[in-house]
Scaffold this motif. Structure first.
Motif, PDB file in Angstrom:
ATOM      1  N   PHE A 155      30.219  -6.945 -14.074  1.00  0.00           N
ATOM      2  CA  PHE A 155      29.406  -7.295 -12.903  1.00  0.00           C
ATOM      3  C   PHE A 155      30.237  -7.769 -11.711  1.00  0.00           C
ATOM      4  O   PHE A 155      29.897  -7.483 -10.571  1.00  0.00           O
ATOM      5  CB  PHE A 155      28.350  -8.351 -13.268  1.00  0.00           C
ATOM      6  CG  PHE A 155      27.221  -7.787 -14.066  1.00  0.00           C
ATOM      7  CD1 PHE A 155      26.140  -7.187 -13.429  1.00  0.00           C
ATOM      8  CD2 PHE A 155      27.249  -7.817 -15.451  1.00  0.00           C
ATOM      9  CE1 PHE A 155      25.101  -6.647 -14.158  1.00  0.00           C
ATOM     10  CE2 PHE A 155      26.218  -7.267 -16.195  1.00  0.00           C
ATOM     11  CZ  PHE A 155      25.139  -6.679 -15.546  1.00  0.00           C
ATOM     12  N   VAL A 177      30.955  -3.877 -10.583  1.00  0.00           N
ATOM     13  CA  VAL A 177      29.728  -3.698  -9.796  1.00  0.00           C
ATOM     14  C   VAL A 177      29.877  -4.329  -8.408  1.00  0.00           C
ATOM     15  O   VAL A 177      29.584  -3.695  -7.400  1.00  0.00           O
ATOM     16  CB  VAL A 177      28.498  -4.281 -10.526  1.00  0.00           C
ATOM     17  CG1 VAL A 177      27.271  -4.267  -9.629  1.00  0.00           C
ATOM     18  CG2 VAL A 177      28.226  -3.485 -11.793  1.00  0.00           C
ATOM     19  N   TRP A 207      32.996   2.905 -11.430  1.00  0.00           N
ATOM     20  CA  TRP A 207      31.853   3.013 -12.324  1.00  0.00           C
ATOM     21  C   TRP A 207      30.616   2.369 -11.698  1.00  0.00           C
ATOM     22  O   TRP A 207      30.742   1.543 -10.810  1.00  0.00           O
ATOM     23  CB  TRP A 207      32.115   2.293 -13.642  1.00  0.00           C
ATOM     24  CG  TRP A 207      33.361   2.640 -14.351  1.00  0.00           C
ATOM     25  CD1 TRP A 207      34.113   3.767 -14.182  1.00  0.00           C
ATOM     26  CD2 TRP A 207      34.036   1.858 -15.349  1.00  0.00           C
ATOM     27  NE1 TRP A 207      35.194   3.726 -15.024  1.00  0.00           N
ATOM     28  CE2 TRP A 207      35.172   2.582 -15.743  1.00  0.00           C
ATOM     29  CE3 TRP A 207      33.752   0.626 -15.950  1.00  0.00           C
ATOM     30  CZ2 TRP A 207      36.048   2.103 -16.708  1.00  0.00           C
ATOM     31  CZ3 TRP A 207      34.626   0.157 -16.915  1.00  0.00           C
ATOM     32  CH2 TRP A 207      35.761   0.886 -17.295  1.00  0.00           C
ATOM     33  N   PHE A 208      29.494   2.707 -12.210  1.00  0.00           N
ATOM     34  CA  PHE A 208      28.211   2.064 -11.886  1.00  0.00           C
ATOM     35  C   PHE A 208      27.929   2.028 -10.390  1.00  0.00           C
ATOM     36  O   PHE A 208      27.267   1.121  -9.900  1.00  0.00           O
ATOM     37  CB  PHE A 208      28.152   0.625 -12.428  1.00  0.00           C
ATOM     38  CG  PHE A 208      28.590   0.464 -13.845  1.00  0.00           C
ATOM     39  CD1 PHE A 208      27.977   1.204 -14.848  1.00  0.00           C
ATOM     40  CD2 PHE A 208      29.604  -0.411 -14.176  1.00  0.00           C
ATOM     41  CE1 PHE A 208      28.374   1.051 -16.171  1.00  0.00           C
ATOM     42  CE2 PHE A 208      30.008  -0.561 -15.505  1.00  0.00           C
ATOM     43  CZ  PHE A 208      29.392   0.165 -16.492  1.00  0.00           C
ATOM     44  N   LYS A 209      28.430   2.992  -9.641  1.00  0.00           N
ATOM     45  CA  LYS A 209      28.232   2.971  -8.191  1.00  0.00           C
ATOM     46  C   LYS A 209      26.764   3.112  -7.819  1.00  0.00           C
ATOM     47  O   LYS A 209      26.358   2.751  -6.728  1.00  0.00           O
ATOM     48  CB  LYS A 209      29.034   4.108  -7.546  1.00  0.00           C
ATOM     49  CG  LYS A 209      30.520   3.808  -7.511  1.00  0.00           C
ATOM     50  CD  LYS A 209      31.059   3.940  -6.111  1.00  0.00           C
ATOM     51  CE  LYS A 209      32.319   3.128  -5.988  1.00  0.00           C
ATOM     52  NZ  LYS A 209      33.254   3.529  -5.002  1.00  0.00           N
ATOM     53  N   LYS A 210      25.978   3.675  -8.731  1.00  0.00           N
ATOM     54  CA  LYS A 210      24.580   3.939  -8.384  1.00  0.00           C
ATOM     55  C   LYS A 210      23.656   2.813  -8.815  1.00  0.00           C
ATOM     56  O   LYS A 210      22.444   2.930  -8.696  1.00  0.00           O
ATOM     57  CB  LYS A 210      24.141   5.272  -9.006  1.00  0.00           C
ATOM     58  CG  LYS A 210      24.910   6.419  -8.401  1.00  0.00           C
ATOM     59  CD  LYS A 210      24.188   7.739  -8.553  1.00  0.00           C
ATOM     60  CE  LYS A 210      24.885   8.809  -7.731  1.00  0.00           C
ATOM     61  NZ  LYS A 210      25.541   9.820  -8.579  1.00  0.00           N
ATOM     62  N   TRP A 211      24.214   1.737  -9.348  1.00  0.00           N
ATOM     63  CA  TRP A 211      23.365   0.612  -9.750  1.00  0.00           C
ATOM     64  C   TRP A 211      22.849  -0.085  -8.518  1.00  0.00           C
ATOM     65  O   TRP A 211      23.590  -0.785  -7.832  1.00  0.00           O
ATOM     66  CB  TRP A 211      24.177  -0.374 -10.588  1.00  0.00           C
ATOM     67  CG  TRP A 211      24.265  -0.023 -12.031  1.00  0.00           C
ATOM     68  CD1 TRP A 211      23.977   1.182 -12.597  1.00  0.00           C
ATOM     69  CD2 TRP A 211      24.696  -0.875 -13.093  1.00  0.00           C
ATOM     70  NE1 TRP A 211      24.203   1.127 -13.942  1.00  0.00           N
ATOM     71  CE2 TRP A 211      24.646  -0.112 -14.272  1.00  0.00           C
ATOM     72  CE3 TRP A 211      25.112  -2.198 -13.158  1.00  0.00           C
ATOM     73  CZ2 TRP A 211      25.005  -0.646 -15.507  1.00  0.00           C
ATOM     74  CZ3 TRP A 211      25.469  -2.719 -14.387  1.00  0.00           C
ATOM     75  CH2 TRP A 211      25.413  -1.953 -15.554  1.00  0.00           C
ATOM     76  N   ARG A 212      21.574   0.108  -8.213  1.00  0.00           N
ATOM     77  CA  ARG A 212      21.006  -0.515  -7.021  1.00  0.00           C
ATOM     78  C   ARG A 212      19.672  -1.174  -7.303  1.00  0.00           C
ATOM     79  O   ARG A 212      18.841  -1.285  -6.427  1.00  0.00           O
ATOM     80  CB  ARG A 212      20.810   0.534  -5.918  1.00  0.00           C
ATOM     81  CG  ARG A 212      22.092   1.107  -5.389  1.00  0.00           C
ATOM     82  CD  ARG A 212      21.989   1.569  -3.962  1.00  0.00           C
ATOM     83  NE  ARG A 212      23.092   2.442  -3.621  1.00  0.00           N
ATOM     84  CZ  ARG A 212      24.340   2.038  -3.538  1.00  0.00           C
ATOM     85  NH1 ARG A 212      24.635   0.785  -3.728  1.00  0.00           N
ATOM     86  NH2 ARG A 212      25.298   2.893  -3.249  1.00  0.00           N
ATOM     87  N   ASN A 213      19.456  -1.571  -8.548  1.00  0.00           N
ATOM     88  CA  ASN A 213      18.149  -2.184  -8.813  1.00  0.00           C
ATOM     89  C   ASN A 213      18.057  -3.563  -8.164  1.00  0.00           C
ATOM     90  O   ASN A 213      19.039  -4.083  -7.631  1.00  0.00           O
ATOM     91  CB  ASN A 213      17.849  -2.207 -10.319  1.00  0.00           C
ATOM     92  CG  ASN A 213      18.783  -3.129 -11.069  1.00  0.00           C
ATOM     93  OD1 ASN A 213      18.941  -4.295 -10.702  1.00  0.00           O
ATOM     94  ND2 ASN A 213      19.417  -2.605 -12.100  1.00  0.00           N
ATOM     95  N   ILE A 236      20.598  -6.260  -9.230  1.00  0.00           N
ATOM     96  CA  ILE A 236      21.971  -5.979  -8.780  1.00  0.00           C
ATOM     97  C   ILE A 236      22.102  -6.258  -7.279  1.00  0.00           C
ATOM     98  O   ILE A 236      23.088  -6.847  -6.826  1.00  0.00           O
ATOM     99  CB  ILE A 236      22.345  -4.499  -9.074  1.00  0.00           C
ATOM    100  CG1 ILE A 236      22.393  -4.253 -10.586  1.00  0.00           C
ATOM    101  CG2 ILE A 236      23.656  -4.101  -8.401  1.00  0.00           C
ATOM    102  CD1 ILE A 236      23.537  -4.929 -11.302  1.00  0.00           C
ATOM    103  N   ARG A 237      21.099  -5.866  -6.490  1.00  0.00           N
ATOM    104  CA  ARG A 237      21.165  -6.120  -5.046  1.00  0.00           C
ATOM    105  C   ARG A 237      21.158  -7.621  -4.759  1.00  0.00           C
ATOM    106  O   ARG A 237      21.874  -8.096  -3.891  1.00  0.00           O
ATOM    107  CB  ARG A 237      20.017  -5.411  -4.320  1.00  0.00           C
ATOM    108  CG  ARG A 237      20.121  -3.880  -4.372  1.00  0.00           C
ATOM    109  CD  ARG A 237      19.253  -3.213  -3.299  1.00  0.00           C
ATOM    110  NE  ARG A 237      17.964  -3.854  -3.151  1.00  0.00           N
ATOM    111  CZ  ARG A 237      16.849  -3.479  -3.784  1.00  0.00           C
ATOM    112  NH1 ARG A 237      16.857  -2.449  -4.599  1.00  0.00           N
ATOM    113  NH2 ARG A 237      15.720  -4.124  -3.588  1.00  0.00           N
TER     114      ARG A 237
END
Ligand SMILES: [Zn+2]
Ligand SMILES: [Zn+2]
Length: 145
Positions: free
Chosen positions: A82, A86, A93-99, A102-103
């Motif tokens: 994280f 992140v 990695w995890f570039k698309k984590w936008r929930n 995470i924001r």
């Protein structure tokens, strides 16, 4: 572990161990080109209590000591994912984590990085942060829906 990390970050890393943590608070343009920061030594430092607990837990066959060791390991791994990946995107990695969570985490740790110095700081935790950051993101979700 989040509580332990909060205490260590606020009172050790922003205390007498600041010389190891300072480079993590440099603005990007002042950072060295090296992939590693002095701040990464904390992964080595915090591995020690974990190692000691694994060894003692094995010698004394003590599930509590062993659980503490596993807890430190799991938290270290979560911190790596994280915080280093992140948030700071040191790996791709995890570039698309936008929930929403995470924001909110990004907002909260971003607040921590607004402070460049050792003294006054906020959001010393990582995975648990003040509710206001989550609330802002939830409100944004509602506006955009
Ligand atoms: Zn800090
Ligand atoms: Zn950071």
């Amino acid at each position: 572990m989040e509580g332990v990390a909060w205490l260590a970050h606020k009172y050790l890393m922003h205390g007498f161990l600041w010389y190891l943590h300072a480079d993590h608070h440099l603005p990007t343009y002042k950072k060295s080109d090296s992939f590693f920061e002095k701040n990464d030594w904390f992964f080595v430092i915090f591995a020690f209590p974990s190692m000691v607990m694994y060894i003692l837990g094995s010698i004394f066959q003590d599930p509590i000591l062993f659980s503490i060791a596993i807890g430190i390991t799991v938290y270290g791994f979560a911190y790596f994912v994280f915080h280093e990946v992140v948030f700071h995107q040191r790996l791709n990695w995890f570039k698309k984590w936008r929930n929403t969570y995470i924001r909110a985490l990004r907002r909260a740790h971003g607040m921590h990085h607004k402070h460049l110095g050792k003294g006054d700081g906020e959001c010393f935790g990582l995975l648990i942060f003040p509710y206001k950051f989550l609330k802002l993101e939830i409100e944004k979700n509602i506006r955009n829906s």
